[in-house]
Design an enzyme around this catalytic site. Structure first.
Site, mmCIF file in Angstrom:
data_model
loop_
_atom_site.group_PDB
_atom_site.id
_atom_site.type_symbol
_atom_site.label_atom_id
_atom_site.label_comp_id
_atom_site.label_asym_id
_atom_site.label_seq_id
_atom_site.Cartn_x
_atom_site.Cartn_y
_atom_site.Cartn_z
ATOM 1 N N ARG A 138 1.331 -7.008 14.209
ATOM 2 C CA ARG A 138 0.737 -6.006 13.328
ATOM 3 C C ARG A 138 -0.360 -6.607 12.457
ATOM 4 O O ARG A 138 -1.402 -5.983 12.225
ATOM 5 C CB ARG A 138 1.825 -5.344 12.476
ATOM 6 C CG ARG A 138 2.666 -4.376 13.323
ATOM 7 C CD ARG A 138 4.031 -4.155 12.741
ATOM 8 N NE ARG A 138 3.992 -3.480 11.465
ATOM 9 C CZ ARG A 138 4.876 -3.687 10.495
ATOM 10 N NH1 ARG A 138 5.835 -4.558 10.644
ATOM 11 N NH2 ARG A 138 4.779 -3.012 9.382
ATOM 12 N N ARG A 183 13.989 -2.428 8.954
ATOM 13 C CA ARG A 183 13.019 -1.742 9.820
ATOM 14 C C ARG A 183 12.873 -2.499 11.124
ATOM 15 O O ARG A 183 12.683 -3.711 11.129
ATOM 16 C CB ARG A 183 11.660 -1.671 9.099
ATOM 17 C CG ARG A 183 11.375 -0.278 8.581
ATOM 18 C CD ARG A 183 10.098 -0.263 7.796
ATOM 19 N NE ARG A 183 8.909 -0.474 8.624
ATOM 20 C CZ ARG A 183 7.694 -0.181 8.206
ATOM 21 N NH1 ARG A 183 7.502 0.320 7.012
ATOM 22 N NH2 ARG A 183 6.659 -0.406 8.980
ATOM 23 N N LYS A 229 0.819 -1.221 0.000
ATOM 24 C CA LYS A 229 0.000 0.000 0.000
ATOM 25 C C LYS A 229 0.849 1.266 0.000
ATOM 26 O O LYS A 229 0.469 2.261 -0.597
ATOM 27 C CB LYS A 229 -1.016 0.001 1.147
ATOM 28 C CG LYS A 229 -0.414 0.188 2.520
ATOM 29 C CD LYS A 229 -1.484 0.128 3.598
ATOM 30 C CE LYS A 229 -0.865 -0.014 4.985
ATOM 31 N NZ LYS A 229 0.063 1.063 5.396
ATOM 32 N N ARG A 252 -7.086 3.771 10.968
ATOM 33 C CA ARG A 252 -6.686 2.378 11.158
ATOM 34 C C ARG A 252 -7.604 1.658 12.141
ATOM 35 O O ARG A 252 -7.402 0.484 12.427
ATOM 36 C CB ARG A 252 -5.279 2.370 11.716
ATOM 37 C CG ARG A 252 -4.348 1.332 11.109
ATOM 38 C CD ARG A 252 -2.968 1.664 11.619
ATOM 39 N NE ARG A 252 -1.926 0.789 11.276
ATOM 40 C CZ ARG A 252 -0.981 1.076 10.396
ATOM 41 N NH1 ARG A 252 -1.029 2.176 9.672
ATOM 42 N NH2 ARG A 252 0.014 0.243 10.243
ATOM 43 N N ARG A 263 11.559 -7.211 3.074
ATOM 44 C CA ARG A 263 11.797 -5.808 3.417
ATOM 45 C C ARG A 263 12.653 -5.696 4.674
ATOM 46 O O ARG A 263 13.510 -4.815 4.779
ATOM 47 C CB ARG A 263 10.454 -5.097 3.631
ATOM 48 C CG ARG A 263 10.602 -3.613 3.872
ATOM 49 C CD ARG A 263 9.268 -2.903 3.878
ATOM 50 N NE ARG A 263 8.533 -3.112 5.113
ATOM 51 C CZ ARG A 263 7.294 -2.685 5.328
ATOM 52 N NH1 ARG A 263 6.645 -2.072 4.360
ATOM 53 N NH2 ARG A 263 6.688 -2.890 6.471
#
Ligand code: AMP
Length: 198
Positions: A146, A135, A15, A90, A129
């Protein structure tokens, strides 16, 4: 032509990437709460100190704080003619906050793009990623947290927007260009067209 858009999808759905591509082609700013929070953490601001541990654990920053950050951003001049929100609202509380804010400006969302990617695919993208970008919230445990929060808190917002008839469900598997084309086609079907190239 204004375009007020929201892109929704689980972590690893792409996204963020698609949000920027679509926003660029419509000439509106892509506003990502995750990016704003990460920038605040990196910059060591007071906001960064407030949200650092929450983000590291993959939990949600409190609604009041998040909505305030978004409202300040939406009040800047470049968002007057439209915007693409990525990662906000969210949960249902944030939907209420956004509704009230937009109503006070006599605005509403034109389209909500739901990016759908099978769970296995989003987990493998996130793991990749993590290796590429390092990250701190891309560890296996935090990713699971998450995704669980997405299912529990974020997925229900789509029901609210569906009832308003603004949701376009987009298949998020394919090349970057294919997915962007699907999104642009869905928006065109709503009469939302990109400004002519100059
Ligand atoms: P993202 O880049 O969208 O995955 O966001 C990264 C992290 O920022 C999330 O895991 C949350 O900790 C925080 N965050 C981003 N957007 C929101 C939001 N709308 N409400 C609460 N927390 C958020």
């Amino acid at each position: 032509m204004t375009a007020r858009l929201l892109i929704v999808g689980p972590q690893g759905s792409g996204k963020g990437t698609q949000g920027v591509r679509v926003a660029d082609s419509f000439g509106v700013p892509a506003i990502s709460t995750g990016d704003m929070f990460r920038a605040a953490v990196a910059g060591g601001s007071e906001l960064g100190t407030q949200v650092r541990e929450i983000i590291q654990a993959g939990n949600l920053v409190p609604d009041q704080l998040t909505s305030k950050v978004v409202q300040e951003r939406l009040s800047q001049d470049d968002a007057a003619q439209g915007f693409l929100l990525d990662g906000y609202p969210r949960n249902l509380g944030q939907v209420e906050d956004l509704d009230a804010f937009l109503a006070s400006r006599d605005e509403q969302l034109d389209a909500v793009l739901e990016l759908v990617v099978p769970r296995d695919e989003s987990i493998s993208r996130l793991t990749r990623r993590a290796q590429e970008q390092g990250r701190t919230d891309d560890t296996e445990e935090v990713i699971a947290n998450r995704l669980a929060i997405y299912e529990r808190e974020t997925a229900p917002i789509l029901e609210v927007y569906s009832a308003r008839g603004v949701v376009d469900t987009i298949d998020g598997v394919g090349t970057l260009d294919e997915i962007t084309d699907r999104i642009v086609a869905a928006l065109q079907a709503r009469g939302l067209t990109r400004p002519a190239a100059v």
